[in-house]
Scaffold this active site. Sequence first.
Site, short mmCIF file in Angstrom:
data_model
loop_
_atom_site.label_atom_id
_atom_site.label_comp_id
_atom_site.label_asym_id
_atom_site.label_seq_id
_atom_site.Cartn_x
_atom_site.Cartn_y
_atom_site.Cartn_z
N ASN A 169 0.83 -1.25 -0.14
CA ASN A 169 0.09 -0.03 -0.07
C ASN A 169 0.94 1.21 0.03
O ASN A 169 0.31 2.24 0.18
CB ASN A 169 -0.94 0.03 1.32
CG ASN A 169 -2.00 -1.15 1.27
OD1 ASN A 169 -1.82 -2.19 1.84
ND2 ASN A 169 -2.65 -1.03 -0.05
N VAL A 220 1.81 7.27 0.86
CA VAL A 220 0.99 6.22 1.49
C VAL A 220 -0.41 6.23 0.77
O VAL A 220 -0.79 7.12 0.64
CB VAL A 220 0.94 6.39 3.09
CG1 VAL A 220 0.09 5.28 3.52
CG2 VAL A 220 2.33 6.45 3.57
N CYS A 221 -0.96 4.95 0.53
CA CYS A 221 -2.25 4.87 0.03
C CYS A 221 -3.00 4.22 1.08
O CYS A 221 -2.96 3.04 1.25
CB CYS A 221 -2.06 4.06 -1.12
SG CYS A 221 -3.94 3.80 -1.96
N ILE A 222 -3.78 5.01 1.78
CA ILE A 222 -4.66 4.52 2.92
C ILE A 222 -5.77 5.47 2.85
O ILE A 222 -5.86 6.49 2.70
CB ILE A 222 -3.91 4.46 4.48
CG1 ILE A 222 -4.59 3.89 5.34
CG2 ILE A 222 -3.62 6.01 4.64
CD1 ILE A 222 -3.92 3.48 6.42
#
Lengths: 1337, 168
Positions: free
Chosen positions: B84, B91-93
């Site tokens: 992720n 950051v991909c959240i």
Amino acid sequence: MKTCRICRGEGTPDQPLFHPCKCRGSIKYIHQDCLQFWLDHSKKDTCDICNTKFNFKVIYSDDSISKKLSFWLLLKNLFSQFMHWQNYLTKILLFGLCVGFYLPISIAAIDSFYDFLAGIQKFKSGVLDSILFNNKISDDLSFSEKLFILQRDTIPKGITIAIIYGAIVLAIILIQNNLAGDPGVQKIINKRIGLEPNRQKLLLNALIEKKKHLILRRKSDIFYQLRLENELYDKSVEEDGLSAQKVAKLDLQSILELQKLLVERINKLTPNQYEKLKSICTEHPETLNEIPYDVSKHERSFIVIGVAYLDRKFRLEFMCKPPAEESLIVTEEEFKQFLKDISDATSHTANGPPNVPEPEPAPAPPPARGFNPIHNNPDVIDVDEQLRDDAIDRLLNVINGPRFLDNINEQDDRDEGEDQRPHLRAEDQPNWDQFRADVDNINDPTSRLAAQVLEAATGPAIPFAEAMAMANEDEAAAAPAPAPAHNANVDPFANANRVDDNIELPPLRPHEREFFRNIVNPENVRRQPRPQFRQPPQAVQDPPMPIIDEEPEPFWNGPLSIKLILTATVLVKSVTLFVLFLLKCLPYALGKQTIYSFYTTLHYFFPNMSLNHQNTFQSNYKPLNLFVDFIWRNIIDTVLSTISNVTNKTLSDNLSEKISIQLLGIGTVAFSVYCIMKYLELKSSQLKPLSGNSRSLYIILLQMKNTFKVFTLMFIEWCLFPLICGILVEFALVPIFNEDLYNYHLEPRLFGFLSVIPTWFLGTFFMYFFASYVSMIRSKILRTGVLFFIRPSDDPNIQLVHDAIMRPFGLRFSRILLSLGVYAIYILCEFILVSWSIRLFSPIAILPFHSNFNYEKLAYVGLIICADFMKKPLNIYWKYIFVKCCSLLRLSSFLLNEDHANERGKIVYKSFFARFNSKSPNYNNPVAYSETKEYFSSHPDETCCFVPDGNYVRAPDDDHVARNFVRTLFVAVTKSDRLLEETPALPDDEEKINPYGDIDPFDVNTYTIVYRPPQFKPRLFLLFACLWLASMVFTFGIYLSNIIIGKTIFKITTLESVFSLPSEYYKIDVYTLSLTMLLLSQLNFLIDIVQRQMQATNDSPEASKLISMKKIVRSMYLNIRNTITEFFNTFAMRVIVRHAAYNFTIIIYIGLAIQPVFNPHLIEPIRIGALSMIIFTFVSLISSFLFSNAKSIKIFRYITVFTIVLRLIFITFSPAPQFTNLKPEFIEELQKLNTVEEIINLSLKNKITPDPLIIQSVGNTLLPPFLRPAIKFFMLGEFTGVEAWIYITVWFIAAAFIAVSSAIKLWSKFVELTKQIYFDNMKVLVNTEGNDDDDDE
Amino acid sequence: MPPKFSTAHKRLLRELKEITKNPIDGIIASPLNDNDLFHWRCIITGPNDTPYEFGIFEAILNFPSDYPLSPPTMKFLTPIFHPNIYKDGKVCISILHSPGNDPLNYESADERWGPLQSIEKILLSVSSMIADPNPNSPANIDAAVLWRNNKDKYNETVKKLVIDSLSL
């Protein structure tokens, strides 16, 4: 401590904390400003967590609270609001007019313009009028009348045209889209006109390399062999005069010597001997060991030596000479084989699973072993690379032959363990070196070659030649002194590539360009890795927003701007102009010309030919007459009149004529395309691929051809096929539903072209049912693999478009024809024959279904639902039937996979009478048929014996079995799978069936062994007959139970009279039938209950109380409820109920609102009213689409109610209906009519507005009889009636109430808004109640 | 209407106060310098019992001027191999995505950014994401594929990178 949930600050006197929602705890409180910011930002008015709506209270300042709202202020606000909205409204109105009025008219006008252009119509009145009204009006019409005709005829025509051609264009685009990504197209091109020239050249080079390599390998083999032989010769000396040394010594001198000797010897031979020697040497060298013994010893040894000598001589020459030019010439067959091998080897890995499109073109040309791959990013695991390596390994096998990899290894061994090999001679040394060099030469480039081949054969259009050239240059630059051998290897390819330099290469894709740049400049790559990590952190800069010029031009910008409308209009019109020209005008002209030229040619040869034929067929049998007449009228007449019209230049506006001429034109185009393609194909071959312009022409034509092919096939499969089925089913339904056998049409009746749609639906519906029956049998009853020839409908591997282009048209067409034949026979036997014979020959009038009003057919929906309930009993019934039939016909093993010993043969009885009183025979003691007599004589007490016959066969055990594999099955074997007879050779028609080497997505290659009795085919037919009989029995059973159950229940409950059913028991009607089926479906369940109860009673006597009427009824009720829930829980029903129901309401409302617009008869009296209603309706329609949430639908409903009320008022107060003045003949005539259409026609003829009549008629037909008295109340009938007035008053009051209440609401809102705008005020959040004093932690 | 600058400032100050008062285990976060509250540096230690254990991951949090209405962005400075996290460290959240800019509806609206979230929650979420990747919305395809198909190799790669990043 209380903190704001957004800014985390505390409450202050000027910024107090509120708790406006139901949230508790640390997020309970919030500042009003913070909340306002968040609401503005998120465009919401509810809490994120608890979804409570935030309430604001408006508080006016002290001085403004006393002020009153003046009328002037209201007016001012009204005006400003209007100014605010008018822009929007105008746009919507314009858009609506454009879509609903202008575009259909222009499309229709374009269509008729082409009609004029083609000469179908001639200009009569003004050009514009002729085009707009298609010559259907006279000049002296007023504007409003013209407008009326426009909306009655031209707009529907335009919409129909838009729908039909839009569907065709959409289909073509979709097919094109599908074809574009299809790897099969490339295969077809490769097969038909050869590979793309540069790829072909690469592959050709590869093949030549391969050939060279093969020669080298052969040399090496020979070399070793010769050396071995030399050593053998060293040890032994031949008895004959020729010294082994001499033979073995492989220099030129000895060869000459030997030649001399041999020539001497050969001269001494008799001609006979000479011939023998020659034949042995040239043709059958392998027979050397079997030289017949009639040859004398001397001769024999001579032959042996001679052959050995010649053989070695040839081999030696072969070794010493460079490969001859001829041996390197590639023939067409070789090249084809090579391509096939490559595609076989690569299709597995490079293309992935056949139906999954390649996920992404490979990121870069493969880093083959020849030049070092650049790996800078260690954590990137290149999956593609692995795949590619795999593919390369396979290719190496193809290119070098299977032993190549071993060869490499062997060679390594050789390097190390040279001592173990036979000792090398000095004179052999040069050869050995040469050989080594050659083999080295070959080893290195092959992997590169493979990569290249892989790229050329399968990869996307990556300009490999360029890549290679770049790589070579780079290598040369980076490594100044590469191994000479290595360099030499690169050369042939580089040269080959340079030859191709002039060929235009497709441009690089960005990532490819990057890759090549990296190859050229390795530093680039070295500098690059993770450039962004470790950089000092910076503020994230938003990407610069594109600056939009927001000029104050509201009409030109924004959503739904005039610009958009204008652009869309122009676009649609030009597209229509183009599409209609391409699909209508051009084919029409061509077709006309084709007919004309054909006819003139024919007329030249047969001048007496006439086109006037009348149907003279007359027979005594009425149906046959009707049938012939039908064919004559619909087909032959059309053809003849079309031809005569074209030749006499009196073209008519007849739809079927136009379509047939168009089709002919399209056929002409297709034929000429086919001819051009054939010509181009003949000009090219695999070795001489088509190139340049003719290649692109061919590809374009192929694309056209493929699209046409797919379109035709899909049209046949999805339109014609169901249509034919529908016609057949309709024919079967005639005696079931229709009183009059010879004059029947399906309801509802649509006009012209569209009248086939109900039939089509019927056919599709039937096919769906049949398919679900088959899938039921397949999944629940039969062994898997029996129905392998019918693909499961839910198969994920179905690729319709791909299959359509990859297989020959004829094959696909014959398959469709075959299945059509199966369907036709099935319908004929199962339905048509039965229904017609019952109707015609039954002594009692069972059919047709009793019906007393038209719309009763809606009740058949209920019947279908009940039929759905019958699923379970049907399953059980059919399972039982199948088991019984199979055991009777000894097919259990084959069809059901239940191997019964007694089915494996027949029983032979001692005498005819023994048949009746003998026990079952001893199955463990089979007797051959010829030995039965002996058996009976040796076993006097046995009356019968078991004679096994038939055999076991291999049969597929999975429905996804591969097609080619099936052809090897169905051979007789023993039980332990040993072949009983030689497998017959398969017909080699693979080329015909699958010309492009398509991969079968079905790849199951397993089989099972099942027993097949003798006379297999007759048995299968008998099985079908049994099944037919069973279905008849089933139908009859339902009929009987209908009489016993349904009719009786109706009789007892006197429901009969409510539905006004006939008192005859034998007549079928839909109500009792539905009830019967519902009850029957519960039968199974009842039996189950009773069985369980019995068991329970057997287990414990006290449980007998379990059974009670109440319980049974209750569980039945539960079961019915479950069934209904189950039915409504199926996917389709869920969609319909959950989503469609909502939309359906809208559609009904829209329909109601539109009705006055598109049904001219209803609005004719007051045109201005009609016009206002058109506008009104469109506004409401569009607004309902624009704000498609519940609220706007509510508004929309109000609007529709208003529309209807308005309509009623118009009708009511219009002067037309004067029933008192009606002639009695008219009323009499009216009473006979059934359909709305007829009433309209009749009343128009009598110049009467038909509305009340229609309402009456519709009411009469729509409602079941027991509700009909209610129509009286709803009926508007004669407007003198009190009921009508009451009705209108009630309706009007209701509508007025809704209208007034909503108007009041609207007004108060408006007043509030005005106040807020002009007076000082502030909004204050409203706290939720009752939680002020709790939690304060 | 842009919110008052002071709101973001006030809120960030509050959060800083809270986070220094009640620090989270294994996570350190503070502004880069005292004058600029809108750029934070944080250090997340790799969660125990995962291949990231013993790793020390440095990240930068950038706050927009309308914080807390819009979410901050987070970027790892330490190289980290994770399904992720993009290769450049972004950051991909879901917690860092503002509601409404997810056309595919991978994440429900509850998991998205809202003013109720805080730095503490973001860091905790990222920490738990490191331990438990979400393969449905991969940012690093290679990592996601490896994580799904070959856990051992994935763990190995991660461990190697962790040791590398510690520059031992």
